[in-house]
Design a protein around this motif. Structure first.
Motif, PDB file in Angstrom:
ATOM      1  N   ALA A  93       9.174  13.152 -20.396  1.00  0.00           N
ATOM      2  CA  ALA A  93      10.205  12.991 -19.376  1.00  0.00           C
ATOM      3  C   ALA A  93       9.864  11.812 -18.465  1.00  0.00           C
ATOM      4  O   ALA A  93       8.705  11.397 -18.355  1.00  0.00           O
ATOM      5  N   THR A  94      10.880  11.271 -17.807  1.00  0.00           N
ATOM      6  CA  THR A  94      10.656  10.141 -16.900  1.00  0.00           C
ATOM      7  C   THR A  94      10.039  10.624 -15.599  1.00  0.00           C
ATOM      8  O   THR A  94       9.968  11.829 -15.317  1.00  0.00           O
ATOM      9  N   VAL A  95       9.608   9.665 -14.796  1.00  0.00           N
ATOM     10  CA  VAL A  95       9.024   9.978 -13.492  1.00  0.00           C
ATOM     11  C   VAL A  95      10.031  10.746 -12.635  1.00  0.00           C
ATOM     12  O   VAL A  95       9.713  11.790 -12.055  1.00  0.00           O
ATOM     13  N   VAL A  96      11.249  10.229 -12.557  1.00  0.00           N
ATOM     14  CA  VAL A  96      12.277  10.879 -11.737  1.00  0.00           C
ATOM     15  C   VAL A  96      12.551  12.292 -12.235  1.00  0.00           C
ATOM     16  O   VAL A  96      12.687  13.231 -11.439  1.00  0.00           O
ATOM     17  N   GLU A  97      12.622  12.467 -13.541  1.00  0.00           N
ATOM     18  CA  GLU A  97      12.897  13.793 -14.103  1.00  0.00           C
ATOM     19  C   GLU A  97      11.786  14.775 -13.767  1.00  0.00           C
ATOM     20  O   GLU A  97      12.043  15.950 -13.465  1.00  0.00           O
ATOM     21  N   ASN A  98      10.527  14.311 -13.812  1.00  0.00           N
ATOM     22  CA  ASN A  98       9.396  15.181 -13.484  1.00  0.00           C
ATOM     23  C   ASN A  98       9.446  15.636 -12.033  1.00  0.00           C
ATOM     24  O   ASN A  98       9.268  16.812 -11.733  1.00  0.00           O
ATOM     25  N   VAL A  99       9.676  14.694 -11.135  1.00  0.00           N
ATOM     26  CA  VAL A  99       9.682  15.037  -9.715  1.00  0.00           C
ATOM     27  C   VAL A  99      10.913  15.875  -9.366  1.00  0.00           C
ATOM     28  O   VAL A  99      10.828  16.820  -8.579  1.00  0.00           O
ATOM     29  N   ALA A 100      12.072  15.537  -9.957  1.00  0.00           N
ATOM     30  CA  ALA A 100      13.299  16.288  -9.680  1.00  0.00           C
ATOM     31  C   ALA A 100      13.167  17.746 -10.108  1.00  0.00           C
ATOM     32  O   ALA A 100      13.764  18.638  -9.488  1.00  0.00           O
ATOM     33  N   ALA A 101      12.378  17.999 -11.147  1.00  0.00           N
ATOM     34  CA  ALA A 101      12.193  19.372 -11.605  1.00  0.00           C
ATOM     35  C   ALA A 101      11.495  20.224 -10.551  1.00  0.00           C
ATOM     36  O   ALA A 101      11.677  21.446 -10.501  1.00  0.00           O
ATOM     37  N   LEU A 127       3.838  17.241  -5.587  1.00  0.00           N
ATOM     38  CA  LEU A 127       3.183  18.189  -4.691  1.00  0.00           C
ATOM     39  C   LEU A 127       3.748  18.096  -3.276  1.00  0.00           C
ATOM     40  O   LEU A 127       4.063  19.097  -2.634  1.00  0.00           O
ATOM     41  N   LEU A 128       3.903  16.872  -2.788  1.00  0.00           N
ATOM     42  CA  LEU A 128       4.281  16.661  -1.399  1.00  0.00           C
ATOM     43  C   LEU A 128       5.772  16.836  -1.144  1.00  0.00           C
ATOM     44  O   LEU A 128       6.192  16.996   0.002  1.00  0.00           O
ATOM     45  N   LEU A 129       6.575  16.769  -2.201  1.00  0.00           N
ATOM     46  CA  LEU A 129       8.010  16.958  -2.025  1.00  0.00           C
ATOM     47  C   LEU A 129       8.417  18.426  -2.126  1.00  0.00           C
ATOM     48  O   LEU A 129       9.602  18.751  -2.060  1.00  0.00           O
ATOM     49  N   ALA A 130       7.424  19.302  -2.290  1.00  0.00           N
ATOM     50  CA  ALA A 130       7.720  20.732  -2.379  1.00  0.00           C
ATOM     51  C   ALA A 130       8.323  21.230  -1.069  1.00  0.00           C
ATOM     52  O   ALA A 130       7.989  20.765   0.014  1.00  0.00           O
ATOM     53  N   ASP A 131       9.231  22.168  -1.198  1.00  0.00           N
ATOM     54  CA  ASP A 131       9.886  22.750  -0.035  1.00  0.00           C
ATOM     55  C   ASP A 131       9.941  24.267  -0.227  1.00  0.00           C
ATOM     56  O   ASP A 131      10.540  24.747  -1.187  1.00  0.00           O
ATOM     57  N   THR A 173       0.829  -1.190   0.000  1.00  0.00           N
ATOM     58  CA  THR A 173       0.000   0.000   0.000  1.00  0.00           C
ATOM     59  C   THR A 173       0.865   1.242   0.000  1.00  0.00           C
ATOM     60  O   THR A 173       1.972   1.248   0.528  1.00  0.00           O
ATOM     61  N   MET A 174       0.334   2.285  -0.623  1.00  0.00           N
ATOM     62  CA  MET A 174       1.059   3.549  -0.689  1.00  0.00           C
ATOM     63  C   MET A 174       1.090   4.186   0.701  1.00  0.00           C
ATOM     64  O   MET A 174       0.091   4.181   1.417  1.00  0.00           O
ATOM     65  N   LYS A 175       2.236   4.718   1.079  1.00  0.00           N
ATOM     66  CA  LYS A 175       2.382   5.359   2.385  1.00  0.00           C
ATOM     67  C   LYS A 175       2.540   6.858   2.157  1.00  0.00           C
ATOM     68  O   LYS A 175       3.612   7.325   1.766  1.00  0.00           O
ATOM     69  N   ILE A 176       1.454   7.595   2.374  1.00  0.00           N
ATOM     70  CA  ILE A 176       1.463   9.040   2.163  1.00  0.00           C
ATOM     71  C   ILE A 176       1.714   9.726   3.496  1.00  0.00           C
ATOM     72  O   ILE A 176       0.925   9.583   4.434  1.00  0.00           O
ATOM     73  N   ARG A 179      14.484   8.834  -5.145  1.00  0.00           N
ATOM     74  CA  ARG A 179      14.009   7.494  -5.491  1.00  0.00           C
ATOM     75  C   ARG A 179      13.469   6.766  -4.258  1.00  0.00           C
ATOM     76  O   ARG A 179      12.473   6.038  -4.354  1.00  0.00           O
ATOM     77  N   ASN A 180      14.115   6.961  -3.121  1.00  0.00           N
ATOM     78  CA  ASN A 180      13.620   6.343  -1.888  1.00  0.00           C
ATOM     79  C   ASN A 180      12.231   6.868  -1.530  1.00  0.00           C
ATOM     80  O   ASN A 180      11.348   6.111  -1.110  1.00  0.00           O
ATOM     81  N   ARG A 181      12.043   8.160  -1.704  1.00  0.00           N
ATOM     82  CA  ARG A 181      10.742   8.748  -1.383  1.00  0.00           C
ATOM     83  C   ARG A 181       9.667   8.309  -2.375  1.00  0.00           C
ATOM     84  O   ARG A 181       8.522   8.089  -2.000  1.00  0.00           O
TER      85      ARG A 181
END
Length: 583
Positions: free
Chosen positions: A459-467, A511-515, A333-336, A478-480
């Motif tokens: 773009a890949t998943v990692v590239e999208n989130v890293a942006a 959204l959730l990795l925003a800082d 299960t996803m852990k949010i 990747r761990n997150r």
């Protein structure tokens, strides 16, 4: 597992599909869909959408064969992302319609007549199909057929496409998440269409009410397709009972294995004691040597037989335990884990109102915005986010109202321009035009749009989130992502190849990795495309979030689980009212 029958409309024979990156979406899947209505269920990422695309011919199997008894009509899951498509294109009548209009305007090109064929009444039939779906242009408005998807709400676009499929009457129809974005009335109309649908219908959905209208329920699980004769509730009851039986069988098998293991240990202890006693008797010469040797050989034979017997029993018990364990589902299960934005209960977050009243969201409040499709809910959210973004660019939250004109319910819901005035205006027809007003008191707003169209498809998943999180090292990123069940090769797959549920998880991760963490999380139809287990995780996360939440949804069951502080309903006149959900 189901097997092909004479009434099977679609037959899958050891179908395998592998993505270009080498990951396998479907592995030697066999089964069949019979004539009638079938609801196809399964967890996000199990391959449901891929399977429909293979049946529709949008993808080609890596190996295996698919046989269909007739033409296939297909409603894709991400239909509403093509915002430039015309309504006529969604209905499948664009070429014939344009040809009829061109001929009427004087074009005598023979190719135009070929495009029309026998469809001279195409416009009338198309308008009738739209009317059946509850979509009609008001007097004085442009033809509904000439609008683009971007001018429609997400629910209106889906209804248009389904109306077109129904009008074509293909022998086999595949619908991927057709209730996404549909309001309560639209879902009721879709339900009526489902009840009278002719031919073979396969529906991928997580909408329990829609699945209850199906004759059969098929599940894609563990890369196997199994079909159950009955609607979702009967299948769910069967699955729950089967899993309870499996858990009891595993419990019994564990007890049996422990018993056999204990008996083997006891047998070994007895044999060791006998051997020790025999050795002592031999050393003390209490029996003749020839007799002692005979007893020793007999004891060794007996011990070997006993060891074999208890070992076989223990092995059989172990096999039974393994078999029982394999029947039990151990789904990840996803852990949010939403970050703590540090919002005090007295902190004002945003004010929303109409021409008459306004409401201020403050602290960790959870607010729902409901209303029919096309009244302007998504427009309101977008303008709120745009105002916050503009404030962030200026370095301070907005201090004035952002006013959103709300037109007639039959016109485009997303076409109003931002104005800086608060009173009602008057349109070109001389009728009063209501306004919605919103002012953000923070520039830290996280937004998950209905169409999830803010991702780079190539773009890949990692590239999208890293942006969105450039400061986070890739290994940590990747761990997150793994907490969102995005693992292994999936992280390096282009976003355009993901299922709707996977896209949602990627968008949620960005959204959730925003800082810094957002003070307000804005969600537009967040349960679209999500399996029920993921919805549970979203509910738990939002209930525990220490910031504010503003959510638009037509899913009453989802909203009722959020412990809402406030529910606002937006009507067709652009007026907001405080309501009690479900009342």
């Amino acid at each position: 597992m189901s097997f092909p029958t004479p009434s099977s409309a679609v037959v899958l024979d050891r179908v395998t599909f592998t993505w270009p990156d080498g990951s396998t979406a479907l592995d030697t899947v066999s089964g069949a869909f019979s004539a009638g209505r079938t609801g196809l269920v399964g967890r996000n990422g199990s391959g449901k959408s891929t399977l429909l695309r293979l049946i529709a011919g949008d993808l080609t199997p890596t190996s295996g064969h698919i046989t269909a008894t007739g033409d296939v009509a297909y409603l894709p899951q991400r239909l509403t992302l093509d915002t430039h498509a015309r309504v006529a294109e969604l209905l499948g009548v664009a070429r014939a319609l344009d040809a009829v209009r061109a001929i009427a305007a004087g074009d005598v090109d023979p190719a135009r007549f070929d495009e029309v064929g026998d469809d001279w009444d195409v416009e009338a039939r198309a308008e009738a199909a739209l009317a059946e779906a509850g979509l009609v242009a008001k007097d004085g408005d442009p033809s509904f057929l000439d609008r683009t998807v971007g001018e429609l709400s997400g629910g209106e676009a889906v209804l248009v496409a389904i109306a077109g499929i129904r009008a074509r009457r293909a022998p086999i129809t595949l619908l991927d998440e057709p209730t996404n974005n549909l309001d309560r009335e639209a879902r009721a109309r879709l339900g009526e269409m489902m009840r009278s649908w002719r031919g073979t219908l396969v529906v991928v959905s997580h909408d329990v009410a829609l699945l209850e209208l199906m004759d059969d329920t098929a599940e894609l699980y563990g890369r196997e397709l199994r079909v159950f004769g009955g609607p979702y509730s009967e299948w769910r009851a069967w699955l729950d009972a089967e899993q309870e039986s499996a858990r009891q069988a595993e419990k019994d098998a564990k007890q049996a294995f422990r018993k056999e293991k204990r008996q083997r240990i006891e047998a070994e202890q007895k044999l060791a004691t006998r051997s020790q006693m025999a050795k002592k008797a031999f050393e003390e010469k209490r029996v003749p040597k020839i007799v002692a040797n005979g007893r020793k050989m007999a004891a060794q034979v007996s011990a070997g037989r006993l060891r074999t017997e208890v070992a076989e029993k223990e092995g059989t018990a172990r096999d039974a335990l393994d078999a029982a364990g394999q029947r039990i589902r151990h789904d990840a299960t996803m852990k949010i884990e939403l970050p703590d934005p540090g919002v005090s209960r007295s902190r004002r977050i945003v004010t929303i109102g109409d021409a008459e009243r306004s409401w201020t969201i403050q602290g960790p409040e959870r607010v729902a915005l409901i209303g029919r499709n096309g009244v302007g809910k998504t427009t309101l959210l977008r303008r709120l986010v745009e105002a916050a973004d503009a404030a962030a660019s200026d370095g301070a939250p907005s201090s004035g109202w952002v006013t959103i004109p709300v037109a007639d319910p039959g016109s485009a819901p997303n076409s109003g321009a931002i104005a800086e005035t608060t009173p009602a205006t008057v349109d070109s027809r001389g009728s009063a035009e209501s306004v919605l007003r919103t002012v953000p008191h923070t520039d830290r707003i996280g937004y998950l749009p209905q169409r999830i169209d803010g991702l780079d498809e190539t773009a890949t998943v990692v590239e999208n989130v890293a942006a969105r999180a450039p400061e986070i090292p890739e290994k940590e990123l990747r761990n997150r992502l793994a907490r969102f069940l995005i693992r292994g090769a999936a992280m390096d797959r282009p976003v355009g190849a993901l299922s709707g549920g996977e896209r949602f998880r990627v968008a949620l991760a960005t959204l959730l990795l925003a800082d810094p963490a957002p003070h307000l999380v804005v969600l537009d139809e967040p349960t679209n495309n999500l399996d029920l287990d993921t919805v549970d995780q979203v509910v738990q996360a939002l209930r525990a979030y220490r910031g504010a939440v503003l959510v638009v949804s037509h899913d009453d069951a989802f909203l009722q689980r959020l412990d809402l502080t406030l529910t606002l309903e937006l009507d067709a006149d652009g007026l907001l009212s405080e309501v009690v959900l479900g009342a």
